[in-house]
Design a protein around this motif. Structure first.
Motif, PDB file in Angstrom:
ATOM      1  N   THR A  75      -3.022   2.367  10.514  1.00 47.37           N
ATOM      2  CA  THR A  75      -4.066   2.800   9.608  1.00 47.37           C
ATOM      3  C   THR A  75      -3.390   3.233   8.320  1.00 47.37           C
ATOM      4  O   THR A  75      -2.348   3.871   8.368  1.00 47.37           O
ATOM      5  N   ALA A  76      -3.988   2.878   7.193  1.00 44.18           N
ATOM      6  CA  ALA A  76      -3.344   3.111   5.904  1.00 44.18           C
ATOM      7  C   ALA A  76      -3.462   4.539   5.388  1.00 44.18           C
ATOM      8  O   ALA A  76      -2.804   4.907   4.428  1.00 44.18           O
ATOM      9  N   GLY A  77      -4.318   5.344   6.042  1.00 41.48           N
ATOM     10  CA  GLY A  77      -4.512   6.714   5.570  1.00 41.48           C
ATOM     11  C   GLY A  77      -4.874   7.604   6.736  1.00 41.48           C
ATOM     12  O   GLY A  77      -4.678   7.220   7.896  1.00 41.48           O
ATOM     13  N   PRO A  78      -5.397   8.809   6.446  1.00 39.98           N
ATOM     14  CA  PRO A  78      -5.822   9.701   7.532  1.00 39.98           C
ATOM     15  C   PRO A  78      -6.911   9.026   8.372  1.00 39.98           C
ATOM     16  O   PRO A  78      -7.622   8.159   7.881  1.00 39.98           O
ATOM     17  N   THR A  79      -7.042   9.441   9.622  1.00 42.61           N
ATOM     18  CA  THR A  79      -8.071   8.879  10.499  1.00 42.61           C
ATOM     19  C   THR A  79      -9.418   9.528  10.170  1.00 42.61           C
ATOM     20  O   THR A  79      -9.556  10.737  10.321  1.00 42.61           O
ATOM     21  N   ALA A 110      -1.235  14.052   8.406  1.00 38.32           N
ATOM     22  CA  ALA A 110      -2.252  13.603   7.443  1.00 38.32           C
ATOM     23  C   ALA A 110      -3.438  14.566   7.433  1.00 38.32           C
ATOM     24  O   ALA A 110      -3.993  14.870   6.370  1.00 38.32           O
ATOM     25  N   ARG A 118       2.544   3.953  10.061  1.00 37.50           N
ATOM     26  CA  ARG A 118       2.633   4.355  11.472  1.00 37.50           C
ATOM     27  C   ARG A 118       3.554   3.387  12.193  1.00 37.50           C
ATOM     28  O   ARG A 118       3.301   2.195  12.221  1.00 37.50           O
ATOM     29  N   ASP A 126      -0.946  11.466  12.369  1.00 35.64           N
ATOM     30  CA  ASP A 126      -2.305  12.003  12.401  1.00 35.64           C
ATOM     31  C   ASP A 126      -2.327  13.504  12.126  1.00 35.64           C
ATOM     32  O   ASP A 126      -3.152  13.994  11.356  1.00 35.64           O
ATOM     33  N   HIS A 147       0.816  -1.211   0.000  1.00 38.80           N
ATOM     34  CA  HIS A 147       0.000   0.000   0.000  1.00 38.80           C
ATOM     35  C   HIS A 147       0.854   1.267   0.000  1.00 38.80           C
ATOM     36  O   HIS A 147       0.609   2.196  -0.765  1.00 38.80           O
ATOM     37  N   ILE A 178      -3.806   9.868   0.321  1.00 35.95           N
ATOM     38  CA  ILE A 178      -2.853  10.104   1.413  1.00 35.95           C
ATOM     39  C   ILE A 178      -2.532   8.765   2.055  1.00 35.95           C
ATOM     40  O   ILE A 178      -3.391   8.143   2.671  1.00 35.95           O
ATOM     41  N   LYS A 179      -1.308   8.312   1.880  1.00 41.36           N
ATOM     42  CA  LYS A 179      -0.940   6.999   2.426  1.00 41.36           C
ATOM     43  C   LYS A 179      -0.080   7.190   3.667  1.00 41.36           C
ATOM     44  O   LYS A 179       0.813   8.025   3.677  1.00 41.36           O
ATOM     45  N   THR A 180      -0.375   6.414   4.682  1.00 43.10           N
ATOM     46  CA  THR A 180       0.333   6.584   5.944  1.00 43.10           C
ATOM     47  C   THR A 180       0.979   5.278   6.383  1.00 43.10           C
ATOM     48  O   THR A 180       0.455   4.195   6.137  1.00 43.10           O
ATOM     49  N   ALA A 199      -8.798  11.753   0.810  1.00 42.64           N
ATOM     50  CA  ALA A 199      -8.229  10.856   1.822  1.00 42.64           C
ATOM     51  C   ALA A 199      -7.544   9.645   1.179  1.00 42.64           C
ATOM     52  O   ALA A 199      -6.492   9.201   1.632  1.00 42.64           O
TER      53      ALA A 199
END
Ligand SMILES: Cc1cc2nc3c(=O)[nH]c(=O)nc-3n(C[C@H](O)[C@H](O)[C@H](O)COP(=O)(O)OP(=O)(O)OC[C@H]3O[C@@H](n4cnc5c(N)ncnc54)[C@H](O)[C@@H]3O)c2cc1C
Lengths: 248, 201
Positions: free
Chosen positions: B33-37, A228, A245, A225, A108, A241-243, A238
């Motif tokens: 989590t794969a993106g913003p919350t 993003a 953590r 957080d 991802h 936007i890949k995060t 949304a």
């Protein structure tokens, strides 16, 4: 994608061929794979350490090196004071030791397919590692996609890959680089003093020739957080936007 | 082969019958989590039960909250290798959702859908007979946003990515269809006791 991932199930033993101190708390470990793999910039490996009684500890680490023909991959590991695995790497592991890992993993948080839409990268601490793989890949490939990197760090000394990034800022076309230093004033006028917020993110995004098509955000959960949400405030969807953590 | 110089934390007598292979215990509750919350207000929340493409029943937040409540205290296991013991949840058992809709097992496969576009597949056998719920509370409090609030699926006996955050529906499918993470390299079933982390495990 599924094929790339299908080969991952196997654990392999890798020799540590080099250890480089990057910052006071982060060292890079260069591991020689016994079986090469093709990773994509942004992916990680799982590493496992095995005690004599069979007890096993497993953690994930992003691959900081760009995809290449080399058998050697780089992991940048931050020492967490009371951690189980990261202090082992910092205090015990030596060149010549063997480490077990499997990868590449993750489908991802991946550098996007070729496109000319600018890419916004935001990272903090060791969370710069997968973003560095992307920047190195961008440099090594012929892709001309504009990239901006916003990197948050406590101090100038603690900026992971600082010298390489400063050099790329000069030499790589369409690459914007800004620091946000949280524990000391920034000295370069293009950097920021203090924590990342929506204003800082908007300022860095505006250094791209067009608004970004996607963003990658990596670091601690709290940092991710905030960053993003700041990218959302730019108007990005949304889903773009890949995060990643790294922990609490 | 043992890693030179590694002994590990191995603190005290680990309740090893409760910690699956390759997992370690944490006291905190990490977030992946794969993106913003997502931010979902109760007024914008609803839950849809579908059979194939066809919506079968939709609940609003207040309708859903009026369904019978179930409590469960369970151990949870994340594929990134942390496990957490004795987590306390309250919500609506999948059995009670199906009963309220008057629906009984149209197919053996379910895909859970979420507000942020993610999905995950779970066989009905792993959701029914008290095994799973749509959780509304964690440790007696409304479910925090970062942990999937207002509502998440809870399937505690499978790796925790199956417990989809910000869930907004269950869909019966003809076949076992891979969800978001399952299409991206994660195991189709995800049993922590058999270390089914990635596709071919
Ligand atoms: C996809 C992914 C990629 C990652 N990439 C990187 C990377 O490139 N670089 C990197 O540095 N990290 C990375 N991480 C984080 C990494 O996987 C580890 O979580 C990190 O190295 C900490 O592991 P540890 O064993 O040292 O600490 P842990 O033992 O896991 O502890 C973490 C923290 O919690 C505290 N703690 C938790 N439980 C206890 C306990 N029982 N007793 C005492 N203290 C406890 C410790 O003080 C420590 O600060 C990544 C994580 C993910 C999910």
């Amino acid at each position: 994608m599924t094929e790339a991932i299908a080969a991952t199930a196997r654990w392999q033993s890798c020799a540590i061929v080099e250890i480089a101190t990057r910052t006071p708390a982060i060292k890079s470990f260069f591991l020689r794979l016994s079986e090469t793999f093709d990773h994509k910039a942004g992916q990680h490996v799982d590493v496992r350490l095995i005690a004599p009684n069979g007890y096993t500890a497993m953690r994930s680490y992003s691959i900081a090196s760009a995809p290449s023909n080399s058998r050697v991959i780089e992991l940048a590991i931050e020492r967490l004071p009371d951690g189980e695995v990261s202090p082992f790497f910092h205090d015990v592991a030596q060149v010549g030791d063997t480490i077990e890992l499997r990868g590449p993993l993750g489908g991802h948080f991946l550098w996007p397919r070729p496109s000319n839409k600018p890419v916004l990268l935001i990272g903090a601490g060791s969370g710069v590692a997968p973003l560095m793989a992307m920047i190195r890949y961008r440099k090594a490939s012929a892709e001309v996609v504009p990239v901006a990197l916003l990197l948050s760090s406590r101090t100038w000394r603690e900026v992971l890959f600082r010298d390489e990034l400063l050099e790329l800022e000069m030499s790589l076309p369409d690459f914007a680089f800004a620091l946000a230093l949280t524990r000391e004033p920034a000295t370069r006028c293009t950097d920021f003093s203090g924590r990342i917020d929506a204003r800082v993110v908007a300022d860095v995004a505006a250094r791209l020739p067009a608004s970004p098509g996607c963003a990658f955000v990596c670091g601690s959960n709290a940092f991710v957080d905030i960053a993003a949400d700041a990218v959302l405030a730019l108007g990005l969807e949304a889903g773009t936007i890949k995060t990643e953590r790294y922990g609490a | 082969m043992a890693t030179r110089g590694f002994t590990g934390r191995q603190s005290g007598p680990e309740p090893s019958d409760r910690v699956p292979p390759g997992q370690h215990l944490v006291n905190n509750f990490p977030v992946l989590t794969a993106g913003p919350t997502p931010r979902i207000e109760p007024a914008d929340w609803n839950f849809t039960l579908k059979v194939g493409p066809r919506p079968f029943k939709v609940w609003s937040w207040s309708d859903f909250n009026a369904l019978p409540r179930t409590r469960m205290t369970r151990d949870i296991h994340c594929v990134t290798s942390w496990s957490k013991l004795n987590t306390a949840w309250e919500g609506v058992a999948v059995d009670d959702i199906l009963a309220d809709a008057g629906l009984s097992a149209p197919t053996p496969f379910v895909l859970a859908h979420c507000f942020d576009g993610y999905s995950t597949n779970v066989p009905l056998a792993d959701l029914a007979t008290g095994k799973a719920m749509v959780a509304l509370k964690y440790e007696g409090q409304p479910l925090p946003r970062e942990h999937g609030g207002p509502a998440r699926l809870l399937v505690p006996h499978l790796y925790f990515w199956k417990s989809a955050k910000w869930v907004n529906g269950l869909q019966f499918t003809e076949r076992d269809e891979a969800g978001f993470w399952e299409l991206r390299g994660y195991h189709i079933y995800g049993d922590p006791w058999n270390e089914q982390r990635y596709t071919n495990d």
